[in-house]
Design an enzyme around this catalytic site. Structure first.
Site, short mmCIF file in Angstrom:
data_model
loop_
_atom_site.label_atom_id
_atom_site.label_comp_id
_atom_site.label_asym_id
_atom_site.label_seq_id
_atom_site.Cartn_x
_atom_site.Cartn_y
_atom_site.Cartn_z
N GLY A 99 0.84 -1.20 0.00
CA GLY A 99 0.00 0.00 0.00
C GLY A 99 0.86 1.24 0.00
N ASN A 100 0.27 2.38 0.27
CA ASN A 100 1.06 3.61 0.41
C ASN A 100 0.38 4.54 1.39
OD1 ASN A 100 -0.67 5.62 -1.09
ND2 ASN A 100 -0.37 4.10 -2.70
N ARG A 101 0.99 5.69 1.65
CA ARG A 101 0.57 6.52 2.77
C ARG A 101 -0.51 7.54 2.42
NH1 ARG A 101 6.14 7.95 5.80
NH2 ARG A 101 4.76 9.45 6.81
#
Ligand code: CTP
Length: 222
Positions: free
Chosen positions: A28-30
């Site tokens: 995923g990412n932020r």
């Protein structure tokens, strides 16, 4: 010139994408999704018929926004293209550039003595570029560019994306510094288009979204 989006159909992507590795793990990412959700709320307040394609986020749907939840880059790609035609597309999502070649059907288990794991990743389709190249291309296509680095680098990368993805506007924002980017309440944008640039903010994301949509609404091709 008017910033009203009355009668216009606005399609916005927001949030991260999750790329599954196995039934319990993902890449995923932020991205928090807040900028895209704020843009959807601002579009509604300007009178637009607004559709929000959202990656996995924990945010309330803004009033009068039609929301479509997706998980992966492939899911977001399909959902966005299925919502065309639109007058304006804003790609605010932080779409994964890479996804595992295959999703393991069983949880990956540690093996005694095996200290490394190699994941093979393949490129995802570029939603922004595909929307901009689509036969039903919206009159206005807006992308985001989350960048680290100095002002000159940010401008170079943003202008590169403008051209490569055939967007009308690229909104660059700095990530990895306080007061801007993914997890911050406030944000600052540097908007680039063919022949110009403009800085917006720093401001709370809701205020910045209003400024950006007002700005784009005034410059959208008729
Ligand atoms: N984007 C997209 N589909 C992808 C990847 C990105 O639609 N598969 C869109 C994002 O929604 C955003 C913009 O493209 O509007 C951001 O591009 P980015 O991923 O930063 O650009 P790249 O050209 O991949 O450049 P780099 O990875 O070198 O920063």
């Amino acid at each position: 010139m008017s910033a009203s989006l009355a009668g216009r159909r606005v399609l916005i992507s927001a949030g991260p994408t999750f790329e599954d590795i196995d039934p319990v793990r993902f890449l995923g990412n932020r991205s928090s999704g807040r900028m895209g959700f704020a843009l959807a709320a601002a579009a509604v307040s300007l009178g637009a018929d607004t559709v929000l394609v959202a990656g996995p986020v924990h945010l309330e749907t803004p009033t009068n926004v039609r929301r479509i939840d997706v998980r992966s880059a492939a899911g977001m790609h399909a959902a966005v293209l299925a919502e065309l035609p639109a007058d304006l597309y804003i790609g605010a999502a932080a779409v994964a550039d890479w996804t595992p070649r295959a999703v393991a059907s069983q949880k990956l288990k540690k093996q005694p003595g095996v200290e490394t794991l190699t994941l093979e990743l393949v490129r995802t389709a570029d939603i922004l570029a595909d929307v901009a190249a689509h036969p039903l291309r919206p009159r206005c296509v807006v992308g985001f560019a989350a960048e680290t680095g100095d002002d000159a680098e940010l401008a170079r990368y943003a202008r590169g994306k403008l051209e490569r993805k055939r967007a009308d506007f690229i909104c660059a924002n700095r990530v990895g510094v306080a007061g801007s980017g993914f997890e911050a309440e406030d944000n600052a944008l540097h908007v680039f288009w063919n022949g110009g640039e403009r800085r917006l903010g720093p401001a709370p994301k809701a205020r910045l979204a209003e400024q950006l949509l007002g700005f784009i609404g005034e410059r959208m091709p008729a």
